[in-house]
Design a protein around this motif. Sequence first.
Motif, PDB file in Angstrom:
ATOM      1  N   CYS A 197      18.576   0.092 -69.949  1.00 30.84           N
ATOM      2  CA  CYS A 197      18.121  -0.825 -68.907  1.00 30.84           C
ATOM      3  C   CYS A 197      17.183  -1.857 -69.524  1.00 30.84           C
ATOM      4  O   CYS A 197      16.919  -1.825 -70.725  1.00 30.84           O
ATOM      5  CB  CYS A 197      17.432  -0.069 -67.765  1.00 30.84           C
ATOM      6  SG  CYS A 197      15.808   0.565 -68.165  1.00 30.84           S
ATOM      7  N   ASP A 198      16.653  -2.738 -68.704  1.00 29.77           N
ATOM      8  CA  ASP A 198      15.791  -3.815 -69.190  1.00 29.77           C
ATOM      9  C   ASP A 198      14.473  -3.321 -69.773  1.00 29.77           C
ATOM     10  O   ASP A 198      13.840  -4.026 -70.551  1.00 29.77           O
ATOM     11  CB  ASP A 198      15.473  -4.796 -68.051  1.00 29.77           C
ATOM     12  CG  ASP A 198      16.716  -5.488 -67.536  1.00 29.77           C
ATOM     13  OD1 ASP A 198      17.746  -5.462 -68.238  1.00 29.77           O
ATOM     14  OD2 ASP A 198      16.664  -6.045 -66.426  1.00 29.77           O
ATOM     15  N   THR A 243      13.139  -2.144 -74.243  1.00 25.53           N
ATOM     16  CA  THR A 243      13.066  -3.164 -75.280  1.00 25.53           C
ATOM     17  C   THR A 243      12.588  -2.536 -76.580  1.00 25.53           C
ATOM     18  O   THR A 243      12.041  -1.430 -76.590  1.00 25.53           O
ATOM     19  CB  THR A 243      12.085  -4.276 -74.874  1.00 25.53           C
ATOM     20  OG1 THR A 243      10.802  -3.692 -74.688  1.00 25.53           O
ATOM     21  CG2 THR A 243      12.543  -4.969 -73.594  1.00 25.53           C
TER      22      THR A 243
END
Length: 127
Positions: A60-61, A64
């Motif tokens: 998912c976002d 990172t």
Amino acid sequence: MAQVRSKNTTPEIAVRKAAHALGLRFRLHRKGLPGTPDLTFASRRVAVFVHGCFWHRHDCDRATSPASNVEYWAAKFDRNVRRDARNAADLRKAGWRCVRIWECETKDAKKLAVILRRKVVSMPKVP
């Protein structure tokens, strides 16, 4: 990293509240089980891990990667993922079902309740 909590995190508390609202009763951080699950439902033999998307590499976002010290972070994330898989396998060998709830899934209380119903409530109780 010393400031990063492993217990009583915001996502974990959200899962606890949702489980309690569904009438589920659980134990916290049971040390005798592999990986010390965040919540355990002994009557159903279900162990729940509430994973942070960043640390445990959810797709998912939030997952990172830092731009600096890339090799260190890649190795760290890889160790975390391997440890999670090993803990889940050990739990299955011990007769437990392993459920992973991601940090991003805890943001919406209604969706979280649906996830808990599907992954925990639907599991039959163990005699």
